[in-house]
Design a protein around this motif. Structure first.
Motif, PDB file in Angstrom:
ATOM      1  N   MET A  69      20.103 -17.244  -4.569  1.00  0.00           N
ATOM      2  CA  MET A  69      19.717 -17.382  -3.177  1.00  0.00           C
ATOM      3  C   MET A  69      19.795 -18.846  -2.783  1.00  0.00           C
ATOM      4  N   ASP A  70      20.334 -19.087  -1.641  1.00  0.00           N
ATOM      5  CA  ASP A  70      20.505 -20.450  -1.171  1.00  0.00           C
ATOM      6  C   ASP A  70      19.335 -20.832  -0.279  1.00  0.00           C
ATOM      7  N   SER A  71      18.214 -21.185  -0.900  1.00  0.00           N
ATOM      8  CA  SER A  71      17.018 -21.481  -0.109  1.00  0.00           C
ATOM      9  C   SER A  71      17.232 -22.673   0.803  1.00  0.00           C
ATOM     10  N   ALA A  72      18.066 -23.626   0.415  1.00  0.00           N
ATOM     11  CA  ALA A  72      18.310 -24.801   1.263  1.00  0.00           C
ATOM     12  C   ALA A  72      18.892 -24.379   2.612  1.00  0.00           C
ATOM     13  N   LYS A  73      19.794 -23.381   2.591  1.00  0.00           N
ATOM     14  CA  LYS A  73      20.414 -22.899   3.834  1.00  0.00           C
ATOM     15  C   LYS A  73      19.363 -22.277   4.755  1.00  0.00           C
ATOM     16  N   TYR A  74      18.487 -21.461   4.183  1.00  0.00           N
ATOM     17  CA  TYR A  74      17.474 -20.791   4.988  1.00  0.00           C
ATOM     18  C   TYR A  74      16.438 -21.787   5.514  1.00  0.00           C
ATOM     19  N   LEU A  75      16.013 -22.702   4.659  1.00  0.00           N
ATOM     20  CA  LEU A  75      15.021 -23.693   5.092  1.00  0.00           C
ATOM     21  C   LEU A  75      15.602 -24.625   6.151  1.00  0.00           C
ATOM     22  N   ALA A  76      16.887 -24.958   6.033  1.00  0.00           N
ATOM     23  CA  ALA A  76      17.532 -25.795   7.060  1.00  0.00           C
ATOM     24  C   ALA A  76      17.559 -25.066   8.404  1.00  0.00           C
ATOM     25  N   ALA A  77      17.832 -23.761   8.386  1.00  0.00           N
ATOM     26  CA  ALA A  77      17.835 -22.991   9.636  1.00  0.00           C
ATOM     27  C   ALA A  77      16.439 -22.949  10.244  1.00  0.00           C
ATOM     28  N   ILE A  78      15.418 -22.805   9.402  1.00  0.00           N
ATOM     29  CA  ILE A  78      14.039 -22.783   9.904  1.00  0.00           C
ATOM     30  C   ILE A  78      13.639 -24.157  10.414  1.00  0.00           C
ATOM     31  N   ASP A  79      14.043 -25.217   9.718  1.00  0.00           N
ATOM     32  CA  ASP A  79      13.775 -26.579  10.205  1.00  0.00           C
ATOM     33  C   ASP A  79      14.416 -26.803  11.567  1.00  0.00           C
ATOM     34  N   SER A  80      15.614 -26.269  11.744  1.00  0.00           N
ATOM     35  CA  SER A  80      16.292 -26.377  13.041  1.00  0.00           C
ATOM     36  C   SER A  80      15.501 -25.659  14.132  1.00  0.00           C
ATOM     37  N   LEU A  81      14.963 -24.484  13.807  1.00  0.00           N
ATOM     38  CA  LEU A  81      14.133 -23.761  14.773  1.00  0.00           C
ATOM     39  C   LEU A  81      12.862 -24.539  15.107  1.00  0.00           C
ATOM     40  N   LEU A 135      18.751 -14.893   9.704  1.00  0.00           N
ATOM     41  CA  LEU A 135      19.048 -15.751   8.556  1.00  0.00           C
ATOM     42  C   LEU A 135      20.056 -15.089   7.624  1.00  0.00           C
ATOM     43  N   GLU A 136      20.007 -13.772   7.585  1.00  0.00           N
ATOM     44  CA  GLU A 136      20.913 -12.998   6.733  1.00  0.00           C
ATOM     45  C   GLU A 136      21.130 -11.652   7.412  1.00  0.00           C
ATOM     46  N   VAL A 137      22.343 -11.128   7.311  1.00  0.00           N
ATOM     47  CA  VAL A 137      22.664  -9.851   7.934  1.00  0.00           C
ATOM     48  C   VAL A 137      23.461  -8.991   6.953  1.00  0.00           C
ATOM     49  N   SER A 138      23.169  -7.698   6.936  1.00  0.00           N
ATOM     50  CA  SER A 138      23.912  -6.770   6.085  1.00  0.00           C
ATOM     51  C   SER A 138      25.272  -6.498   6.714  1.00  0.00           C
ATOM     52  N   HIS A 139      26.091  -5.805   5.964  1.00  0.00           N
ATOM     53  CA  HIS A 139      27.410  -5.413   6.473  1.00  0.00           C
ATOM     54  C   HIS A 139      27.650  -3.959   6.097  1.00  0.00           C
ATOM     55  N   GLY A 140      27.853  -3.114   7.099  1.00  0.00           N
ATOM     56  CA  GLY A 140      28.191  -1.724   6.855  1.00  0.00           C
ATOM     57  C   GLY A 140      27.013  -0.792   6.643  1.00  0.00           C
ATOM     58  N   THR A 141      25.806  -1.219   7.026  1.00  0.00           N
ATOM     59  CA  THR A 141      24.653  -0.334   6.826  1.00  0.00           C
ATOM     60  C   THR A 141      24.257   0.414   8.098  1.00  0.00           C
ATOM     61  N   ARG A 142      24.898   0.135   9.204  1.00  0.00           N
ATOM     62  CA  ARG A 142      24.474   0.778  10.447  1.00  0.00           C
ATOM     63  C   ARG A 142      24.960   2.207  10.582  1.00  0.00           C
ATOM     64  N   THR A 143      26.020   2.556   9.935  1.00  0.00           N
ATOM     65  CA  THR A 143      26.519   3.927  10.068  1.00  0.00           C
ATOM     66  C   THR A 143      26.725   4.584   8.718  1.00  0.00           C
ATOM     67  N   ALA A 197      12.769  -8.624  -0.290  1.00  0.00           N
ATOM     68  CA  ALA A 197      12.641  -9.558  -1.408  1.00  0.00           C
ATOM     69  C   ALA A 197      13.086 -10.956  -0.980  1.00  0.00           C
ATOM     70  N   LEU A 198      14.175 -11.036  -0.226  1.00  0.00           N
ATOM     71  CA  LEU A 198      14.641 -12.324   0.274  1.00  0.00           C
ATOM     72  C   LEU A 198      13.616 -12.939   1.222  1.00  0.00           C
ATOM     73  N   LYS A 199      13.065 -12.124   2.110  1.00  0.00           N
ATOM     74  CA  LYS A 199      12.036 -12.625   3.032  1.00  0.00           C
ATOM     75  C   LYS A 199      10.845 -13.175   2.257  1.00  0.00           C
ATOM     76  N   SER A 200      10.426 -12.470   1.220  1.00  0.00           N
ATOM     77  CA  SER A 200       9.297 -12.928   0.403  1.00  0.00           C
ATOM     78  C   SER A 200       9.617 -14.244  -0.288  1.00  0.00           C
ATOM     79  N   TYR A 201      10.841 -14.380  -0.748  1.00  0.00           N
ATOM     80  CA  TYR A 201      11.280 -15.616  -1.390  1.00  0.00           C
ATOM     81  C   TYR A 201      11.208 -16.790  -0.407  1.00  0.00           C
ATOM     82  N   ILE A 202      11.739 -16.591   0.787  1.00  0.00           N
ATOM     83  CA  ILE A 202      11.700 -17.650   1.804  1.00  0.00           C
ATOM     84  C   ILE A 202      10.250 -17.933   2.206  1.00  0.00           C
TER      85      ILE A 202
END
Length: 148
Positions: free
Chosen positions: A1-13, A39-47, A62-67
């Motif tokens: 998991m790239d926590s730096a990417k997620y934390l940077a997005a939250i810092d931007s917010l 922050l993250e989106v699935s692909h192909g789960t809508r249908t 699990a990712l949300k808990s990690y962040i």
């Protein structure tokens, strides 16, 4: 998991001017005083396969808990997990729920919520999956509007 990417997005917010929507597309919305980003989106789960979708929901929780743990380490645990069920009941009764809390209550079951030290802004994390016609998202919310 790239926590730096997620934390940077939250810092931007945290730093972003939320006084007006800037016209930049966001999955769930932005307006005066708030912004909801994916922050993250699935692909192909809508249908697709329901079992696959629910497995993705579990992974995204699990990712949300990690962040959230990263933000707890940074800002301290500030609020217990905030269930959205009560907001949905109030909305169903016709009560006005301000944004972004109306939108988040319709797509997520719960939010982790912080108010960074020295800030009037609220930061929330949730998993948006209640709309089966949409992909699953890990959502980050920034709001100058107090949670209801």
């Amino acid at each position: 998991m790239d926590s730096a990417k997620y934390l940077a997005a939250i810092d931007s917010l945290c730093a972003r001017d939320l006084t007006a929507a800037d016209g930049e597309p966001v999955p769930y919305g932005a307006g005066p005083g708030y912004r909801i980003e994916s922050l993250e989106v699935s692909h192909g789960t809508r249908t697709g396969d329901v079992a696959r979708r629910m497995a993705t929901v579990e992974d995204f929780y699990a990712l949300k808990s990690y962040i959230a743990q990263q933000l707890d380490d940074r800002w301290g645990r500030q609020r217990p997990l905030w269930g959205m069920g009560t907001l949905r009941v109030h909305s169903d009764r016709g009560e006005e729920i301000p944004e972004p809390w109306a939108t988040t209550s319709s797509v997520a079951d719960d939010l982790d919520l912080w108010q960074p030290p020295g800030s009037d802004r609220w930061i929330a994390l949730g998993v948006g999956y209640r709309d089966s016609t949409d992909e699953v998202h890990v959502l980050a919310v920034a709001s100058d509007i107090d949670p209801v």
